[in-house]
Design a protein around this motif. Structure first.
Motif, short mmCIF file in Angstrom:
data_model
loop_
_atom_site.label_atom_id
_atom_site.label_comp_id
_atom_site.label_asym_id
_atom_site.label_seq_id
_atom_site.Cartn_x
_atom_site.Cartn_y
_atom_site.Cartn_z
N ILE A 364 1.11 -1.26 -0.08
CA ILE A 364 0.01 -0.06 -0.08
C ILE A 364 0.82 1.22 0.03
O ILE A 364 0.53 2.26 -0.53
N MET A 365 2.00 1.26 0.42
CA MET A 365 2.91 2.48 0.65
C MET A 365 3.29 2.60 -1.00
O MET A 365 3.62 3.56 -1.09
N GLN A 366 3.88 1.62 -1.46
CA GLN A 366 4.01 1.54 -2.88
C GLN A 366 3.26 2.13 -3.83
O GLN A 366 3.23 2.95 -4.49
N GLN A 367 1.56 1.77 -3.45
CA GLN A 367 0.67 2.35 -4.16
C GLN A 367 0.63 3.79 -3.90
O GLN A 367 0.13 4.48 -4.72
N ALA A 368 1.01 4.37 -2.94
CA ALA A 368 0.98 5.90 -2.54
C ALA A 368 2.28 6.77 -3.37
O ALA A 368 2.25 7.81 -3.25
N GLY A 369 2.97 5.74 -3.99
CA GLY A 369 4.14 6.37 -4.69
C GLY A 369 5.49 6.45 -3.95
O GLY A 369 6.20 7.13 -4.25
N ILE A 370 5.42 5.71 -3.01
CA ILE A 370 6.64 5.66 -2.17
C ILE A 370 7.87 4.65 -2.63
O ILE A 370 7.43 3.32 -2.60
N PRO A 371 8.92 5.13 -3.02
CA PRO A 371 9.86 4.03 -3.44
C PRO A 371 10.56 3.01 -2.55
O PRO A 371 10.28 3.23 -1.33
N LEU A 372 10.47 1.73 -3.17
CA LEU A 372 10.83 0.51 -2.49
C LEU A 372 11.82 0.95 -1.38
O LEU A 372 11.83 0.58 -0.15
N GLU A 373 12.93 1.44 -1.86
CA GLU A 373 14.31 1.63 -0.98
C GLU A 373 13.95 2.67 0.31
O GLU A 373 14.58 2.71 1.12
N ALA A 374 13.14 3.48 0.02
CA ALA A 374 12.50 4.51 1.18
C ALA A 374 11.95 3.86 1.86
O ALA A 374 11.96 3.88 3.32
N ILE A 375 10.85 2.85 1.86
CA ILE A 375 10.10 1.92 2.63
C ILE A 375 11.22 1.24 3.39
O ILE A 375 10.96 1.14 4.87
N TYR A 376 12.18 0.52 2.87
CA TYR A 376 13.12 -0.12 3.50
C TYR A 376 13.79 0.74 4.52
O TYR A 376 14.07 0.34 5.95
N TYR A 377 14.06 2.03 4.29
CA TYR A 377 14.68 3.02 5.13
C TYR A 377 13.91 3.24 6.40
O TYR A 377 14.40 3.17 7.35
N TYR A 378 12.65 3.48 5.98
CA TYR A 378 11.70 3.85 7.20
C TYR A 378 11.53 2.68 8.16
O TYR A 378 11.33 2.82 9.49
N ALA A 379 11.77 1.34 7.54
CA ALA A 379 11.70 0.29 8.41
C ALA A 379 12.99 -0.29 9.25
O ALA A 379 12.83 -1.15 10.15
N THR A 380 14.04 0.47 8.74
CA THR A 380 15.31 0.10 9.38
C THR A 380 16.03 1.21 9.94
O THR A 380 16.20 1.26 11.10
N VAL A 381 16.74 2.09 9.21
CA VAL A 381 17.50 3.07 9.56
C VAL A 381 16.58 4.14 10.31
O VAL A 381 16.92 4.54 11.59
N ALA A 382 15.48 4.43 9.97
CA ALA A 382 14.63 5.42 10.60
C ALA A 382 14.42 5.12 11.91
O ALA A 382 14.13 5.77 13.04
N ALA A 383 13.89 3.70 11.94
CA ALA A 383 13.53 3.44 13.32
C ALA A 383 14.71 3.25 14.37
O ALA A 383 14.63 3.62 15.59
N GLY A 384 15.87 2.87 13.92
CA GLY A 384 17.24 2.71 14.53
C GLY A 384 17.58 4.16 15.03
O GLY A 384 18.01 4.32 16.03
N ASP A 385 17.44 5.27 14.27
CA ASP A 385 17.48 6.50 14.78
C ASP A 385 16.78 7.01 15.65
O ASP A 385 16.97 7.64 16.66
N TYR A 386 15.44 6.59 15.87
CA TYR A 386 14.49 7.04 16.76
C TYR A 386 14.97 6.42 17.99
O TYR A 386 14.84 7.19 19.15
N PHE A 387 15.46 5.20 18.31
CA PHE A 387 15.97 4.45 19.44
C PHE A 387 17.36 4.69 19.38
O PHE A 387 18.09 4.09 20.47
N ALA A 388 18.15 5.67 19.00
CA ALA A 388 19.50 5.72 19.02
C ALA A 388 19.97 5.84 20.45
O ALA A 388 21.31 5.71 20.83
N GLU A 389 19.29 6.50 21.50
CA GLU A 389 19.50 6.80 23.06
C GLU A 389 19.57 5.40 23.61
O GLU A 389 20.27 5.37 24.55
N GLN A 390 18.96 4.38 23.14
CA GLN A 390 19.00 3.15 23.86
C GLN A 390 19.77 2.10 23.00
O GLN A 390 20.29 1.39 24.02
N ASP A 391 20.07 2.28 21.75
CA ASP A 391 20.81 1.16 21.31
C ASP A 391 21.22 1.45 19.87
O ASP A 391 20.86 2.41 19.49
N ARG A 392 22.00 0.61 19.32
CA ARG A 392 22.25 0.92 17.91
C ARG A 392 21.85 -0.14 17.12
O ARG A 392 22.28 -1.65 17.31
#
Length: 448
Positions: A364-392
């Protein structure tokens, strides 16, 4: 199809490699070899070919060229990716963790099964968004290796119109949850403005995040002003511009994007689940999701009966479609503006089976026009950045938690590749495809 070859003696496997030695890498416990590693430069994905990923305890030690993967000790376990792809484990940013004890008519094994379904699909971290008694023990058990499952960050029991009856109670409940060890506070509808402000102030004073819904009496602007860490389901956004049942305008989208940036808030869209809830999805298609046989019969039957409930009568199909189109337009506008989007599916919820739900959210995110690599980024790097004070975690690089998937085909070319997971590394523990299939078969048999 490429496959995991397994454990080999080092000298036999690497006899032909060039003698290139890293001076900064000690002896790893595990080396995943012959891999293509997915990394990110901003939101742009890059592939590092012919790599080995070294793991020590629960951490990635280093990522090195295969030419340097030489002279490893006999004790190092070698896992051959066979030219497959290593992608960081996903974070479920709005997930649910069932109670660890008996709960209604759910079997005692339900919590462990749902936790396993997450990791079986490469979801290695979950921000649990509704606390239950004994759930903190689940978190500890997983961290200490007594249970299998994703790393958990847990919200406490919900703050809502039924659980909170006064400003004083809201304040006290924040203090109690901080002392009990919950990681954040979960906001549900029903709080009054005064109760929400009291909660927010006490949370800020206590250095606790609060996240989730936007109560009607509070509204989006106040929630942002008070410092809510994430707005989940994009709740309150369309209400702010009164665009629930009419097409949203470009000006309104720009206004919502500006608000998001002004207060630097994270947004967890959960598009697939919300589309299902409002009646914008085809019930016949939902009913044929093959993963439904991995949840207990009572859960499955409840989901299948959802669209026959009298409460569904207030959903006008045209209004549901318009609302979902507006949500998709808002998601694309937030993405285009480089807002803080973080991936979430709200599993296990209506037709949203833990782990398997990532495939529907990606679609559904792809149907909205979000590139696949950006979706992976939101599921990996962005989440890791959110918890950067707790872990890496969230990246395939030294010092990060050893959480990743090994996939036979290139996931950057087609999201369907994520359904062909050859194995999952969870905090340095390897689950092979054979391990996963055996466990899924057991779970399926238990819920027939």
């Amino acid at each position: 199809m490429k496959r995991i070859v397994g454990l080999f003696t080092t000298m036999a496997l690497l006899a032909g490699c060039q003698q290139v030695q890293s001076e900064h890498v000690s002896s790893p416990d595990i080396a995943v070899i012959n891999a293509n590693v997915v990394t990110f430069n901003g939101k742009a994905a890059q592939l590092l070919s012919e790599r080995a990923v070294y793991i020590e305890d629960d951490r990635i030690q280093a990522v090195v060229p295969m030419a340097a993967a030489r002279n490893l000790p006999e004790s190092t376990r070698l896992i051959d990716a066979a030219d497959g792809y290593v992608l960081a484990g996903f974070t479920e940013m709005h997930g649910h963790v069932p109670p660890a004890t008996d709960f209604g008519d759910l079997p005692r094994r339900y919590a462990d099964d749902m936790l396993y379904l997450y990791v079986a699909n490469g979801v290695t971290t979950v921000r649990g968004m509704l606390g239950y008694p004994h759930q903190l023990q689940l978190k500890t058990d997983i961290a200490e290796g007594r249970r299998q499952g994703p790393t958990l960050y847990l919200a406490g029991p919900s703050f809502n119109g039924n659980s909170i009856e006064s400003v004083e109670q809201a304040t006290q409940r924040v203090i109690e949850q901080r002392e009990q060890g919950w990681d954040l506070l979960k906001i549900h509808p029903g709080l009054t403005l005064a109760e929400y402000r009291a909660l927010a102030k006490t949370a800020r004073d206590s250095d606790m995040d609060f996240a989730g819904h936007v109560p009607k009496d509070v509204g989006l602007k106040v929630a942002l002003e008070e410092g809510q860490r994430t707005i989940d389901h994009m709740d309150g956004y369309l209400e702010f511009v009164d665009a629930l049942d009419r097409p949203i305008t470009e000006q309104e989208l720009a206004q919502l994007v500006d608000l998001t940036f002004q207060y630097d808030v994270g947004v967890v869209p959960t598009q697939a689940l919300w589309s299902t809830l409002i009646g914008a999805e085809d019930p016949q298609q939902l009913a044929h999701y093959p993963e439904l046989d991995l949840v207990p019969p009572s859960v499955r039957e409840g989901w299948l009966g959802y669209y026959q409930q009298p409460s569904m009568g207030y959903f006008n199909q045209n209004q549901a479609d318009v609302q979902q189109q507006n949500r998709q337009a808002l998601l694309k506008a937030l993405h285009d503006a480089d807002a803080k989007l973080i991936f979430g599916t709200d599993a296990p919820q209506l037709f949203s089976v833990p782990g398997f739900s990532i495939h529907h959210e990606i679609r559904i995110m792809q149907q909205a026009g979000i590139p696949l690599e950006a979706i992976y980024y939101y599921a990996t790097v962005a989440a890791g950045d959110y918890f950067a004070e707790q872990d890496r975690f969230g990246r395939i690089e030294g010092g990060h938690r050893a959480d990743f998937m090994v996939i036979s085909e290139n996931p950057l070319e087609d999201a369907e590749a994520l359904r062909q997971v050859l194995g999952v590394m969870v905090r340095g523990q390897w689950l092979s495809r054979n391990d996963i299939d055996k466990k899924l078969q057991e779970i399926r048999a238990a819920y027939q």
